[in-house]
Design a protein around this motif. Structure first.
Motif, PDB file in Angstrom:
ATOM      1  N   HIS A  57       0.724  -0.954  -0.079  1.00 26.13           N
ATOM      2  CA  HIS A  57       0.019   0.383   0.146  1.00 26.13           C
ATOM      3  C   HIS A  57       0.986   0.938  -0.169  1.00 26.13           C
ATOM      4  CE1 HIS A  57      -2.675  -3.115   1.866  1.00 26.13           C
ATOM      5  NE2 HIS A  57      -3.732  -2.085   0.864  1.00 26.13           N
ATOM      6  N   LYS A  58       0.260   2.083  -0.864  1.00 30.56           N
ATOM      7  CA  LYS A  58       1.071   3.712  -0.501  1.00 30.56           C
ATOM      8  C   LYS A  58       0.670   4.893  -1.034  1.00 30.56           C
ATOM      9  CE  LYS A  58       0.586   4.082  -5.712  1.00 30.56           C
ATOM     10  NZ  LYS A  58       2.001   4.629  -7.301  1.00 30.56           N
ATOM     11  N   VAL A  59       0.882   5.916  -0.351  1.00 30.69           N
ATOM     12  CA  VAL A  59       0.521   7.306  -0.221  1.00 30.69           C
ATOM     13  C   VAL A  59       0.691   8.026  -0.190  1.00 30.69           C
ATOM     14  CG1 VAL A  59       1.143   7.185   2.495  1.00 30.69           C
ATOM     15  CG2 VAL A  59      -1.444   8.480   1.336  1.00 30.69           C
ATOM     16  N   HIS A  60       0.637   9.279  -1.188  1.00 28.03           N
ATOM     17  CA  HIS A  60       1.291  10.286  -2.177  1.00 28.03           C
ATOM     18  C   HIS A  60       1.117  11.674  -1.214  1.00 28.03           C
ATOM     19  CE1 HIS A  60       2.495   8.389  -5.588  1.00 28.03           C
ATOM     20  NE2 HIS A  60       1.794   7.437  -5.485  1.00 28.03           N
ATOM     21  N   ALA A  61       2.438  12.478  -1.163  1.00 25.10           N
ATOM     22  CA  ALA A  61       2.673  13.724   0.276  1.00 25.10           C
ATOM     23  C   ALA A  61       3.326  14.417  -0.975  1.00 25.10           C
ATOM     24  CB  ALA A  61       2.743  13.557   1.263  1.00 25.10           C
ATOM     25  N   VAL A  62       3.732  15.441  -0.276  1.00 25.13           N
ATOM     26  CA  VAL A  62       4.518  16.971  -0.561  1.00 25.13           C
ATOM     27  C   VAL A  62       5.081  16.807   0.569  1.00 25.13           C
ATOM     28  CG1 VAL A  62       4.799  18.867  -1.982  1.00 25.13           C
ATOM     29  CG2 VAL A  62       2.789  17.750  -2.615  1.00 25.13           C
ATOM     30  N   ILE A  63       6.547  16.653   1.012  1.00 18.63           N
ATOM     31  CA  ILE A  63       7.222  16.922   1.802  1.00 18.63           C
ATOM     32  C   ILE A  63       8.769  18.065   1.314  1.00 18.63           C
ATOM     33  CG2 ILE A  63       5.945  15.093   2.539  1.00 18.63           C
ATOM     34  CD1 ILE A  63       9.196  13.908   1.932  1.00 18.63           C
ATOM     35  N   SER A  64       9.047  18.401   2.499  1.00 14.67           N
ATOM     36  CA  SER A  64       9.751  19.120   1.948  1.00 14.67           C
ATOM     37  C   SER A  64      10.902  18.068   1.474  1.00 14.67           C
ATOM     38  CB  SER A  64      10.613  20.791   2.904  1.00 14.67           C
ATOM     39  OG  SER A  64      11.052  20.352   4.005  1.00 14.67           O
ATOM     40  N   GLU A  65      12.935  19.278   1.126  1.00 13.55           N
ATOM     41  CA  GLU A  65      13.616  17.863   1.245  1.00 13.55           C
ATOM     42  C   GLU A  65      14.197  17.890   3.108  1.00 13.55           C
ATOM     43  OE1 GLU A  65      16.696  20.015  -0.802  1.00 13.55           O
ATOM     44  OE2 GLU A  65      16.848  18.431  -2.500  1.00 13.55           O
ATOM     45  N   GLU A  66      14.138  19.192   3.869  1.00 16.71           N
ATOM     46  CA  GLU A  66      14.191  18.678   5.380  1.00 16.71           C
ATOM     47  C   GLU A  66      13.521  18.114   5.900  1.00 16.71           C
ATOM     48  OE1 GLU A  66      13.167  22.652   6.231  1.00 16.71           O
ATOM     49  OE2 GLU A  66      15.019  23.446   5.452  1.00 16.71           O
ATOM     50  N   GLN A  67      11.994  18.090   5.598  1.00 13.77           N
ATOM     51  CA  GLN A  67      11.425  16.813   6.050  1.00 13.77           C
ATOM     52  C   GLN A  67      11.622  15.532   5.322  1.00 13.77           C
ATOM     53  OE1 GLN A  67       7.180  18.996   4.308  1.00 13.77           O
ATOM     54  NE2 GLN A  67       6.495  18.267   6.462  1.00 13.77           N
ATOM     55  N   LEU A  68      12.480  15.620   4.399  1.00 14.07           N
ATOM     56  CA  LEU A  68      12.495  14.232   3.765  1.00 14.07           C
ATOM     57  C   LEU A  68      13.852  13.804   5.261  1.00 14.07           C
ATOM     58  CD1 LEU A  68      12.131  11.735   1.974  1.00 14.07           C
ATOM     59  CD2 LEU A  68      14.318  13.314   0.477  1.00 14.07           C
ATOM     60  N   SER A  69      14.420  14.324   4.973  1.00 13.03           N
ATOM     61  CA  SER A  69      15.842  14.346   5.776  1.00 13.03           C
ATOM     62  C   SER A  69      15.213  14.006   7.200  1.00 13.03           C
ATOM     63  CB  SER A  69      17.310  14.633   5.610  1.00 13.03           C
ATOM     64  OG  SER A  69      17.367  16.293   6.286  1.00 13.03           O
ATOM     65  N   ASP A  70      14.647  14.358   7.465  1.00 15.80           N
ATOM     66  CA  ASP A  70      13.339  14.603   9.381  1.00 15.80           C
ATOM     67  C   ASP A  70      13.453  12.742   9.161  1.00 15.80           C
ATOM     68  OD1 ASP A  70      15.253  16.807   9.957  1.00 15.80           O
ATOM     69  OD2 ASP A  70      12.643  17.225  10.723  1.00 15.80           O
ATOM     70  N   LEU A  71      12.361  12.339   8.486  1.00 20.61           N
ATOM     71  CA  LEU A  71      11.873  11.314   8.261  1.00 20.61           C
ATOM     72  C   LEU A  71      12.993  10.150   7.556  1.00 20.61           C
ATOM     73  CD1 LEU A  71       8.492  12.736   5.983  1.00 20.61           C
ATOM     74  CD2 LEU A  71       8.151  11.034   8.552  1.00 20.61           C
ATOM     75  N   LYS A  72      13.832  10.793   7.552  1.00 18.36           N
ATOM     76  CA  LYS A  72      14.221   8.912   7.346  1.00 18.36           C
ATOM     77  C   LYS A  72      14.996   8.911   8.143  1.00 18.36           C
ATOM     78  CE  LYS A  72      15.613   9.095   1.665  1.00 18.36           C
ATOM     79  NZ  LYS A  72      16.776   9.642   1.053  1.00 18.36           N
ATOM     80  N   ARG A  73      15.546  10.434   9.318  1.00 20.25           N
ATOM     81  CA  ARG A  73      16.195   9.578  10.871  1.00 20.25           C
ATOM     82  C   ARG A  73      15.196   8.468  11.110  1.00 20.25           C
ATOM     83  NH1 ARG A  73      19.200  14.213   9.534  1.00 20.25           N
ATOM     84  NH2 ARG A  73      17.320  15.287  10.894  1.00 20.25           N
ATOM     85  N   SER A  74      13.654   9.356  11.081  1.00 17.84           N
ATOM     86  CA  SER A  74      13.566   8.546  12.695  1.00 17.84           C
ATOM     87  C   SER A  74      12.282   6.795  11.432  1.00 17.84           C
ATOM     88  CB  SER A  74      11.727   9.695  12.911  1.00 17.84           C
ATOM     89  OG  SER A  74      11.434   9.868  11.442  1.00 17.84           O
ATOM     90  N   LEU A  75      12.494   7.350  10.491  1.00 18.81           N
ATOM     91  CA  LEU A  75      11.237   6.210  10.557  1.00 18.81           C
ATOM     92  C   LEU A  75      11.966   3.910   9.932  1.00 18.81           C
ATOM     93  CD1 LEU A  75       9.684   7.263   6.845  1.00 18.81           C
ATOM     94  CD2 LEU A  75       8.493   6.850   8.719  1.00 18.81           C
TER      95      LEU A  75
END
Ligand SMILES: [Zn+2]
Length: 488
Positions: A57-75
Protein backbone atom coordinates in the motif's frame (compact mmCIF):
# COMPACT_ATOMS: atom_id res chain seq x y z
CA UNK A 1 8.12 19.47 11.88
CA UNK A 2 7.17 22.88 10.56
CA UNK A 3 4.94 23.31 7.56
CA UNK A 4 6.72 26.61 7.02
CA UNK A 5 9.61 24.72 5.47
CA UNK A 6 7.38 24.72 2.37
CA UNK A 7 8.11 28.44 2.21
CA UNK A 8 10.91 27.57 -0.13
CA UNK A 9 8.30 27.74 -2.90
CA UNK A 10 7.41 31.38 -2.34
CA UNK A 11 9.15 33.67 -4.81
CA UNK A 12 11.19 36.45 -3.34
CA UNK A 13 11.96 34.51 -0.19
CA UNK A 14 15.12 32.66 0.62
CA UNK A 15 14.76 29.19 -0.78
CA UNK A 16 14.90 27.04 2.32
CA UNK A 17 14.66 23.77 0.48
CA UNK A 18 13.16 22.11 -2.54
CA UNK A 19 9.80 20.42 -2.44
CA UNK A 20 9.51 16.78 -3.31
CA UNK A 21 6.77 14.48 -4.52
CA UNK A 22 7.05 11.27 -2.52
CA UNK A 23 5.21 8.02 -1.83
CA UNK A 24 5.17 6.29 1.54
CA UNK A 25 5.02 2.51 1.20
CA UNK A 26 4.00 -0.17 3.69
CA UNK A 27 2.96 -3.80 3.53
CA UNK A 28 -0.14 -3.28 5.68
CA UNK A 29 -2.70 -0.49 5.54
CA UNK A 30 -2.50 -0.19 9.33
CA UNK A 31 1.14 0.73 9.17
CA UNK A 32 0.32 3.67 6.91
CA UNK A 33 -2.60 4.59 9.15
CA UNK A 34 -0.26 4.83 12.15
CA UNK A 35 2.19 6.81 10.09
CA UNK A 36 -0.46 9.34 8.99
CA UNK A 37 -1.80 9.70 12.54
CA UNK A 38 1.61 10.66 13.88
CA UNK A 39 2.53 12.79 10.84
CA UNK A 40 -0.78 14.54 10.25
CA UNK A 41 0.71 17.90 9.25
CA UNK A 42 2.31 16.45 6.14
CA UNK A 43 0.70 17.62 2.89
CA UNK A 44 -1.11 14.52 1.58
CA UNK A 45 -3.09 16.48 -1.03
CA UNK A 46 -6.86 16.85 -0.63
CA UNK A 47 -6.87 13.95 1.85
CA UNK A 48 -4.63 10.94 2.44
CA UNK A 49 -5.64 8.41 -0.22
CA UNK A 50 -4.15 4.97 0.23
CA UNK A 51 -3.68 3.04 -2.98
CA UNK A 52 -3.02 -0.71 -3.17
CA UNK A 53 -0.02 -1.31 -5.44
CA UNK A 54 2.32 -4.24 -6.11
CA UNK A 55 0.88 -6.24 -3.18
CA UNK A 56 1.60 -3.36 -0.81
CA UNK A 57 0.00 0.00 0.00
CA UNK A 58 1.14 3.54 -0.66
CA UNK A 59 0.10 7.09 0.10
CA UNK A 60 1.40 10.10 -1.84
CA UNK A 61 2.53 13.38 -0.30
CA UNK A 62 4.39 16.62 -0.93
CA UNK A 63 7.24 17.27 1.52
CA UNK A 64 10.30 19.50 1.80
CA UNK A 65 13.84 18.21 1.63
CA UNK A 66 14.17 18.98 5.34
CA UNK A 67 11.10 16.91 6.13
CA UNK A 68 12.55 14.10 4.04
CA UNK A 69 15.81 14.02 5.92
CA UNK A 70 13.95 14.13 9.25
CA UNK A 71 11.76 11.24 8.14
CA UNK A 72 14.72 9.23 6.90
CA UNK A 73 16.20 9.50 10.36
CA UNK A 74 13.02 8.54 12.20
CA UNK A 75 11.37 5.95 9.94
CA UNK A 76 12.03 2.23 10.16
CA UNK A 77 12.17 1.26 6.47
CA UNK A 78 11.00 -2.24 7.33
CA UNK A 79 7.68 -0.68 8.39
CA UNK A 80 7.23 2.48 6.28
CA UNK A 81 9.68 3.46 3.58
CA UNK A 82 9.70 6.65 1.58
CA UNK A 83 10.24 6.81 -2.17
CA UNK A 84 11.13 10.12 -3.81
CA UNK A 85 9.32 10.47 -7.15
CA UNK A 86 10.45 13.86 -8.35
CA UNK A 87 11.53 17.33 -7.33
CA UNK A 88 8.51 19.59 -7.76
CA UNK A 89 10.52 22.80 -8.10
CA UNK A 90 12.47 21.32 -10.99
CA UNK A 91 9.40 19.74 -12.52
CA UNK A 92 7.54 23.05 -12.57
CA UNK A 93 9.45 24.12 -15.63
CA UNK A 94 7.85 21.18 -17.47
CA UNK A 95 4.26 21.85 -16.42
CA UNK A 96 1.48 23.28 -18.57
CA UNK A 97 1.67 27.08 -18.85
CA UNK A 98 -1.04 29.44 -17.58
CA UNK A 99 -2.71 31.15 -20.55
CA UNK A 100 -1.71 34.73 -21.32
CA UNK A 101 -4.22 37.39 -22.32
CA UNK A 102 -7.83 36.45 -23.01
CA UNK A 103 -8.52 33.81 -25.63
CA UNK A 104 -12.28 34.42 -25.18
CA UNK A 105 -11.99 38.15 -25.92
CA UNK A 106 -14.13 39.38 -23.07
CA UNK A 107 -16.83 36.82 -23.87
CA UNK A 108 -17.13 37.44 -27.62
CA UNK A 109 -15.60 34.01 -28.28
CA UNK A 110 -17.06 30.83 -26.72
CA UNK A 111 -14.84 27.97 -25.59
CA UNK A 112 -15.17 24.71 -27.51
CA UNK A 113 -14.40 21.41 -25.83
CA UNK A 114 -12.38 18.37 -26.89
CA UNK A 115 -15.29 15.98 -27.32
CA UNK A 116 -16.46 17.70 -30.50
CA UNK A 117 -12.98 18.08 -32.00
CA UNK A 118 -10.54 15.81 -33.74
CA UNK A 119 -7.51 14.78 -31.62
CA UNK A 120 -5.30 16.57 -34.15
CA UNK A 121 -6.81 19.84 -32.89
CA UNK A 122 -5.81 19.23 -29.26
CA UNK A 123 -2.31 20.60 -29.81
CA UNK A 124 -3.69 24.13 -30.15
CA UNK A 125 -5.56 23.85 -26.84
CA UNK A 126 -2.44 22.43 -25.22
CA UNK A 127 -0.32 25.33 -26.46
CA UNK A 128 -2.84 27.93 -25.26
CA UNK A 129 -2.39 26.56 -21.74
CA UNK A 130 -4.52 26.45 -18.62
CA UNK A 131 -7.24 29.12 -18.32
CA UNK A 132 -6.03 32.06 -16.30
CA UNK A 133 -8.49 33.18 -13.60
CA UNK A 134 -9.87 36.02 -15.73
CA UNK A 135 -10.49 33.64 -18.63
CA UNK A 136 -12.76 31.53 -16.42
CA UNK A 137 -15.14 34.51 -16.33
CA UNK A 138 -14.86 35.37 -20.02
CA UNK A 139 -15.31 31.70 -21.01
CA UNK A 140 -18.59 31.66 -19.08
CA UNK A 141 -19.70 34.89 -20.78
CA UNK A 142 -18.77 33.34 -24.13
CA UNK A 143 -21.07 30.41 -23.43
CA UNK A 144 -23.84 32.80 -22.51
CA UNK A 145 -23.40 34.74 -25.74
CA UNK A 146 -23.07 31.72 -28.06
CA UNK A 147 -25.73 29.42 -26.55
CA UNK A 148 -27.82 31.63 -24.28
CA UNK A 149 -26.51 29.73 -21.24
CA UNK A 150 -27.84 31.18 -17.98
CA UNK A 151 -25.24 32.74 -15.68
CA UNK A 152 -25.61 33.48 -12.00
CA UNK A 153 -23.60 35.20 -9.29
CA UNK A 154 -23.79 33.75 -5.76
CA UNK A 155 -24.26 36.50 -3.16
CA UNK A 156 -21.01 36.41 -1.18
CA UNK A 157 -17.89 38.24 -2.35
CA UNK A 158 -14.51 36.77 -1.47
CA UNK A 159 -12.05 38.44 0.88
CA UNK A 160 -10.30 40.07 -2.09
CA UNK A 161 -13.62 41.30 -3.46
CA UNK A 162 -14.01 38.80 -6.26
CA UNK A 163 -17.43 37.56 -7.28
CA UNK A 164 -17.93 33.90 -8.13
CA UNK A 165 -19.57 32.99 -11.42
CA UNK A 166 -21.84 30.02 -12.09
CA UNK A 167 -23.87 28.69 -15.00
CA UNK A 168 -26.89 26.53 -15.72
CA UNK A 169 -26.80 24.30 -18.78
CA UNK A 170 -30.15 22.85 -19.84
CA UNK A 171 -31.74 22.05 -23.18
CA UNK A 172 -34.81 24.03 -22.11
CA UNK A 173 -34.78 27.66 -23.23
CA UNK A 174 -36.21 28.94 -19.98
CA UNK A 175 -34.44 27.74 -16.84
CA UNK A 176 -36.77 26.54 -14.11
CA UNK A 177 -35.01 26.46 -10.77
CA UNK A 178 -36.78 23.28 -9.67
CA UNK A 179 -35.78 21.31 -12.80
CA UNK A 180 -31.99 21.19 -12.33
CA UNK A 181 -30.71 17.94 -10.86
CA UNK A 182 -26.93 17.95 -11.33
CA UNK A 183 -24.39 20.17 -9.55
CA UNK A 184 -20.66 20.37 -10.38
CA UNK A 185 -18.03 22.57 -8.73
CA UNK A 186 -14.28 22.93 -9.16
CA UNK A 187 -11.34 25.07 -8.13
CA UNK A 188 -11.94 24.91 -4.37
CA UNK A 189 -8.30 23.89 -3.84
CA UNK A 190 -6.50 26.61 -5.74
CA UNK A 191 -3.43 24.65 -6.83
CA UNK A 192 -5.39 21.85 -8.50
CA UNK A 193 -4.80 23.26 -11.95
CA UNK A 194 -7.10 22.40 -14.82
CA UNK A 195 -10.16 21.76 -12.66
CA UNK A 196 -12.08 24.81 -13.94
CA UNK A 197 -10.99 23.97 -17.50
CA UNK A 198 -12.36 20.42 -17.17
CA UNK A 199 -15.81 21.71 -16.25
CA UNK A 200 -15.97 24.56 -18.76
CA UNK A 201 -14.81 22.38 -21.66
CA UNK A 202 -17.37 19.72 -20.74
CA UNK A 203 -20.30 22.16 -20.70
CA UNK A 204 -18.97 23.67 -23.95
CA UNK A 205 -19.06 20.20 -25.49
CA UNK A 206 -22.66 19.58 -24.46
CA UNK A 207 -23.87 22.95 -25.76
CA UNK A 208 -21.97 22.68 -29.04
CA UNK A 209 -23.06 19.07 -29.67
CA UNK A 210 -26.67 19.97 -28.88
CA UNK A 211 -26.68 22.94 -31.23
CA UNK A 212 -24.92 21.14 -34.09
CA UNK A 213 -26.69 17.77 -33.57
CA UNK A 214 -23.49 15.87 -32.84
CA UNK A 215 -22.26 13.28 -30.38
CA UNK A 216 -19.13 13.37 -28.24
CA UNK A 217 -15.88 11.41 -28.44
CA UNK A 218 -13.44 11.10 -25.52
CA UNK A 219 -10.62 8.78 -26.50
CA UNK A 220 -12.20 5.35 -26.97
CA UNK A 221 -15.47 6.43 -25.35
CA UNK A 222 -18.29 7.72 -27.53
CA UNK A 223 -21.63 9.30 -26.68
CA UNK A 224 -24.51 9.88 -29.09
CA UNK A 225 -26.43 13.09 -29.71
CA UNK A 226 -29.31 11.46 -27.82
CA UNK A 227 -26.98 11.05 -24.82
CA UNK A 228 -26.10 14.74 -25.11
CA UNK A 229 -29.78 15.70 -25.02
CA UNK A 230 -30.39 13.39 -22.06
CA UNK A 231 -27.49 14.99 -20.18
CA UNK A 232 -28.64 18.54 -20.86
CA UNK A 233 -32.17 17.52 -19.95
CA UNK A 234 -30.96 16.63 -16.47
CA UNK A 235 -30.08 20.29 -15.91
CA UNK A 236 -26.51 21.08 -14.83
CA UNK A 237 -25.74 23.84 -12.34
CA UNK A 238 -22.02 24.49 -12.12
CA UNK A 239 -19.43 26.79 -10.56
CA UNK A 240 -16.09 26.26 -12.32
CA UNK A 241 -13.93 28.24 -9.86
CA UNK A 242 -15.29 28.39 -6.31
CA UNK A 243 -12.06 29.86 -4.86
CA UNK A 244 -10.97 32.66 -7.26
CA UNK A 245 -8.70 34.42 -4.71
CA UNK A 246 -6.73 31.24 -4.16
CA UNK A 247 -6.50 30.44 -7.87
CA UNK A 248 -5.22 33.94 -8.68
CA UNK A 249 -2.62 33.66 -5.94
CA UNK A 250 -1.46 30.23 -7.06
CA UNK A 251 -1.28 31.26 -10.71
CA UNK A 252 0.72 34.39 -9.87
CA UNK A 253 3.20 32.65 -7.56
CA UNK A 254 3.25 28.94 -8.51
CA UNK A 255 3.56 28.12 -4.83
CA UNK A 256 1.13 25.20 -4.61
CA UNK A 257 -1.41 27.41 -2.80
CA UNK A 258 -4.41 25.37 -1.69
CA UNK A 259 -6.55 27.54 0.65
CA UNK A 260 -8.45 30.80 0.16
CA UNK A 261 -6.80 34.12 1.08
CA UNK A 262 -8.71 35.12 4.19
CA UNK A 263 -6.12 36.59 6.64
CA UNK A 264 -8.39 36.56 9.71
CA UNK A 265 -6.40 33.86 11.52
CA UNK A 266 -3.01 34.82 10.09
CA UNK A 267 0.02 35.33 12.34
CA UNK A 268 2.88 37.78 11.65
CA UNK A 269 5.75 36.43 9.53
CA UNK A 270 3.86 33.23 8.78
CA UNK A 271 2.63 33.53 5.19
CA UNK A 272 1.21 29.99 5.35
CA UNK A 273 -1.14 31.04 8.16
CA UNK A 274 -3.23 33.01 5.66
CA UNK A 275 -6.29 31.23 4.33
CA UNK A 276 -8.74 28.50 5.19
CA UNK A 277 -8.97 25.03 3.68
CA UNK A 278 -12.46 25.48 2.24
CA UNK A 279 -12.92 21.73 2.01
CA UNK A 280 -12.72 21.48 5.80
CA UNK A 281 -15.05 24.45 6.38
CA UNK A 282 -18.46 22.88 5.60
CA UNK A 283 -20.95 22.21 8.36
CA UNK A 284 -20.23 18.48 8.58
CA UNK A 285 -18.67 17.56 11.93
CA UNK A 286 -16.75 20.81 11.50
CA UNK A 287 -15.88 20.92 15.20
CA UNK A 288 -13.92 17.72 14.80
CA UNK A 289 -12.31 17.66 18.22
CA UNK A 290 -15.80 17.08 19.63
CA UNK A 291 -16.92 14.41 17.17
CA UNK A 292 -13.80 12.34 16.50
CA UNK A 293 -11.49 10.14 18.48
CA UNK A 294 -8.64 12.31 19.81
CA UNK A 295 -6.08 10.19 17.93
CA UNK A 296 -7.29 11.25 14.46
CA UNK A 297 -6.94 14.62 12.74
CA UNK A 298 -9.62 14.95 10.02
CA UNK A 299 -8.81 18.69 9.74
CA UNK A 300 -6.51 21.13 11.55
CA UNK A 301 -7.01 23.94 14.07
CA UNK A 302 -3.59 25.33 13.12
CA UNK A 303 -3.91 28.33 10.77
CA UNK A 304 -0.64 27.41 9.03
CA UNK A 305 -1.86 23.94 8.15
CA UNK A 306 -3.00 23.07 4.63
CA UNK A 307 -6.13 21.63 6.31
CA UNK A 308 -6.99 24.63 8.55
CA UNK A 309 -10.74 24.49 9.14
CA UNK A 310 -11.49 28.21 9.63
CA UNK A 311 -13.18 30.00 12.53
CA UNK A 312 -16.69 28.46 12.33
CA UNK A 313 -18.66 26.18 10.02
CA UNK A 314 -19.26 28.20 6.85
CA UNK A 315 -17.06 31.03 8.12
CA UNK A 316 -15.92 31.55 4.50
CA UNK A 317 -17.84 33.27 1.68
CA UNK A 318 -16.72 30.60 -0.79
CA UNK A 319 -18.36 27.74 1.11
CA UNK A 320 -21.49 29.81 1.76
CA UNK A 321 -21.74 30.41 -1.99
CA UNK A 322 -21.51 26.70 -2.72
CA UNK A 323 -24.34 25.96 -0.27
CA UNK A 324 -26.48 28.87 -1.49
CA UNK A 325 -26.84 26.90 -4.74
CA UNK A 326 -28.75 24.15 -2.86
CA UNK A 327 -31.31 26.69 -1.68
CA UNK A 328 -31.56 28.30 -5.09
CA UNK A 329 -31.88 25.02 -7.03
CA UNK A 330 -33.73 22.85 -4.51
CA UNK A 331 -34.03 19.69 -6.63
CA UNK A 332 -30.30 19.07 -7.05
CA UNK A 333 -29.77 15.37 -6.44
CA UNK A 334 -26.24 14.55 -7.66
CA UNK A 335 -23.10 16.54 -6.83
CA UNK A 336 -19.41 16.34 -7.73
CA UNK A 337 -16.68 18.55 -6.31
CA UNK A 338 -13.77 18.25 -8.72
CA UNK A 339 -10.25 17.95 -7.27
CA UNK A 340 -6.79 16.63 -8.14
CA UNK A 341 -4.54 14.79 -8.04
CA UNK A 342 -5.13 11.14 -7.20
CA UNK A 343 -7.15 9.16 -9.78
CA UNK A 344 -10.21 8.30 -7.68
CA UNK A 345 -13.92 8.98 -7.33
CA UNK A 346 -14.92 9.15 -3.67
CA UNK A 347 -18.43 8.65 -2.28
CA UNK A 348 -19.89 9.16 1.21
CA UNK A 349 -19.17 8.83 3.99
CA UNK A 350 -15.79 10.38 4.72
CA UNK A 351 -15.82 10.34 8.53
CA UNK A 352 -15.83 6.58 9.14
CA UNK A 353 -16.48 3.27 7.42
CA UNK A 354 -20.01 2.78 6.00
CA UNK A 355 -22.43 0.32 7.59
CA UNK A 356 -26.15 -0.30 7.03
CA UNK A 357 -27.12 -2.38 10.11
CA UNK A 358 -27.22 0.10 13.03
CA UNK A 359 -29.08 3.40 12.61
CA UNK A 360 -27.95 4.54 16.05
CA UNK A 361 -24.38 4.88 14.84
CA UNK A 362 -24.98 8.13 12.96
CA UNK A 363 -23.32 11.51 12.83
CA UNK A 364 -26.01 13.24 14.90
CA UNK A 365 -25.89 10.84 17.85
CA UNK A 366 -23.94 12.48 20.71
CA UNK A 367 -23.40 9.08 22.35
CA UNK A 368 -20.64 8.52 19.79
CA UNK A 369 -18.90 11.88 20.15
CA UNK A 370 -15.18 11.40 20.64
CA UNK A 371 -15.34 7.91 19.14
CA UNK A 372 -15.54 8.43 15.39
CA UNK A 373 -12.92 8.17 12.71
CA UNK A 374 -10.84 5.12 13.58
CA UNK A 375 -11.23 3.12 10.45
CA UNK A 376 -10.25 -0.30 11.69
CA UNK A 377 -12.23 -0.42 14.94
CA UNK A 378 -15.70 -1.78 15.75
CA UNK A 379 -16.63 1.10 18.08
CA UNK A 380 -18.26 3.26 15.43
CA UNK A 381 -19.11 3.06 11.74
CA UNK A 382 -21.28 5.56 9.88
CA UNK A 383 -24.84 4.51 9.05
CA UNK A 384 -25.93 4.64 5.42
CA UNK A 385 -29.21 3.28 4.14
CA UNK A 386 -28.52 0.17 2.04
CA UNK A 387 -30.35 1.54 -1.00
CA UNK A 388 -28.35 4.78 -0.86
CA UNK A 389 -25.15 2.80 -0.47
CA UNK A 390 -25.98 0.68 -3.51
CA UNK A 391 -26.81 3.80 -5.54
CA UNK A 392 -23.71 5.80 -4.67
CA UNK A 393 -21.36 2.84 -5.15
CA UNK A 394 -22.93 1.86 -8.49
CA UNK A 395 -22.56 5.41 -9.72
CA UNK A 396 -18.89 5.51 -8.64
CA UNK A 397 -18.18 2.19 -10.35
CA UNK A 398 -19.77 3.18 -13.66
CA UNK A 399 -18.26 6.66 -13.74
CA UNK A 400 -14.72 5.46 -13.07
CA UNK A 401 -15.18 2.66 -15.63
CA UNK A 402 -15.97 5.31 -18.27
CA UNK A 403 -12.97 7.40 -17.18
CA UNK A 404 -10.77 4.36 -17.73
CA UNK A 405 -12.48 3.36 -20.98
CA UNK A 406 -11.17 6.48 -22.72
CA UNK A 407 -7.85 4.65 -22.68
CA UNK A 408 -5.73 6.88 -20.45
CA UNK A 409 -5.14 5.72 -16.92
CA UNK A 410 -6.64 3.82 -14.01
CA UNK A 411 -9.34 5.36 -11.78
CA UNK A 412 -10.37 3.76 -8.50
CA UNK A 413 -13.89 4.13 -7.03
CA UNK A 414 -13.84 4.13 -3.23
CA UNK A 415 -15.58 5.24 -0.09
CA UNK A 416 -14.30 8.68 0.89
CA UNK A 417 -12.99 7.65 4.29
CA UNK A 418 -10.46 5.38 2.60
CA UNK A 419 -7.87 4.93 5.27
CA UNK A 420 -8.29 8.21 7.05
CA UNK A 421 -11.28 10.43 7.96
CA UNK A 422 -12.07 14.00 6.91
CA UNK A 423 -14.43 16.55 8.45
CA UNK A 424 -16.05 19.61 6.92
CA UNK A 425 -15.83 18.37 3.32
CA UNK A 426 -18.26 19.39 0.56
CA UNK A 427 -19.27 15.85 -0.45
CA UNK A 428 -20.26 14.71 3.05
CA UNK A 429 -21.98 18.01 3.84
CA UNK A 430 -24.08 17.63 0.70
CA UNK A 431 -25.19 14.11 1.60
CA UNK A 432 -25.77 15.02 5.26
CA UNK A 433 -28.22 17.86 4.52
CA UNK A 434 -31.18 15.54 4.11
CA UNK A 435 -30.13 13.45 7.09
CA UNK A 436 -30.38 16.58 9.23
CA UNK A 437 -33.52 18.03 7.68
CA UNK A 438 -35.89 15.76 5.74
CA UNK A 439 -37.53 18.79 4.08
CA UNK A 440 -34.52 19.38 1.82
CA UNK A 441 -33.61 17.17 -1.11
CA UNK A 442 -31.36 14.18 -0.62
CA UNK A 443 -28.07 14.79 -2.44
CA UNK A 444 -25.51 12.15 -3.36
CA UNK A 445 -22.15 13.93 -3.01
CA UNK A 446 -18.85 12.93 -4.60
CA UNK A 447 -15.25 14.06 -4.78
CA UNK A 448 -13.58 13.43 -8.12
CA UNK A 449 -9.79 13.35 -8.01
CA UNK A 450 -8.45 13.60 -11.54
CA UNK A 451 -4.84 13.35 -12.57
CA UNK A 452 -1.72 11.74 -11.22
CA UNK A 453 -0.71 11.66 -7.53
CA UNK A 454 0.67 15.02 -6.30
CA UNK A 455 0.84 16.39 -9.88
CA UNK A 456 -1.23 19.43 -8.96
CA UNK A 457 0.48 21.18 -11.85
CA UNK A 458 -0.04 18.82 -14.78
CA UNK A 459 2.26 18.65 -17.76
CA UNK A 460 0.67 19.82 -21.01
CA UNK A 461 -0.04 16.21 -21.98
CA UNK A 462 -1.58 15.44 -18.60
CA UNK A 463 -3.69 18.60 -18.84
CA UNK A 464 -5.27 17.34 -22.06
CA UNK A 465 -5.64 13.77 -20.73
CA UNK A 466 -7.31 15.11 -17.58
CA UNK A 467 -9.92 16.94 -19.68
CA UNK A 468 -10.68 13.78 -21.64
CA UNK A 469 -10.85 11.59 -18.52
CA UNK A 470 -13.05 13.91 -16.49
CA UNK A 471 -15.35 14.81 -19.36
CA UNK A 472 -16.13 11.15 -20.04
CA UNK A 473 -16.64 10.80 -16.28
CA UNK A 474 -19.03 13.77 -16.08
CA UNK A 475 -21.03 12.43 -19.02
CA UNK A 476 -21.29 8.93 -17.57
CA UNK A 477 -22.16 10.37 -14.16
CA UNK A 478 -25.15 12.30 -15.54
CA UNK A 479 -26.40 9.40 -17.68
CA UNK A 480 -26.12 7.05 -14.69
CA UNK A 481 -27.88 9.59 -12.46
CA UNK A 482 -30.70 9.72 -14.99
CA UNK A 483 -31.00 5.91 -14.91
CA UNK A 484 -30.86 5.61 -11.10
CA UNK A 485 -33.17 8.58 -10.66
CA UNK A 486 -33.09 12.36 -10.77
CA UNK A 487 -36.02 12.79 -8.42
CA UNK A 488 -35.43 12.02 -4.77
ZN1 LIG B 1 -8.46 19.08 -3.48
Amino acid sequence: MKVSTLLGLLPGTVIASDVLSVAFWAKEKNQLYDFISTNNEIDYGCRPVVIPADGEHKVHAVISEEQLSDLKRSLDPDIVRVETLHNINKRQTATAPIGKGDRFKGGKVAPRGLGTRKPSEYAGLQAAGIFNADEVYTAMKGLQKEYGMTLFTPPHKTFEGNTVIGGVANKAEKIKKDKQYIYFTSGIHARERGGPDNLIYFISDLLYANKHRKGLTYGNKKYSNKDVKTALGAGIVFIPMTNPDGVRYDQANSNLWRKNRNPKSARPNEPLSVGVDLNRNFDFMWNFTKYFDPSVSPASTNASSQAFYGTAPFSEPETRNMVWVYDEYPKIRWFIDVHSAAGTLLYSWGDDVDQSYDRKQNLFNPAYDGKRGIVDDEVYKEYIDQEDWDNVALQANLTTAAMEAVGGREYVPQQAVGLYPTSGASDDYSFSRWHKNKKVNKVYGYTMEFGYPTNFYPTSEEYIQNIIDTNAGFMEFILTAERIGLEG
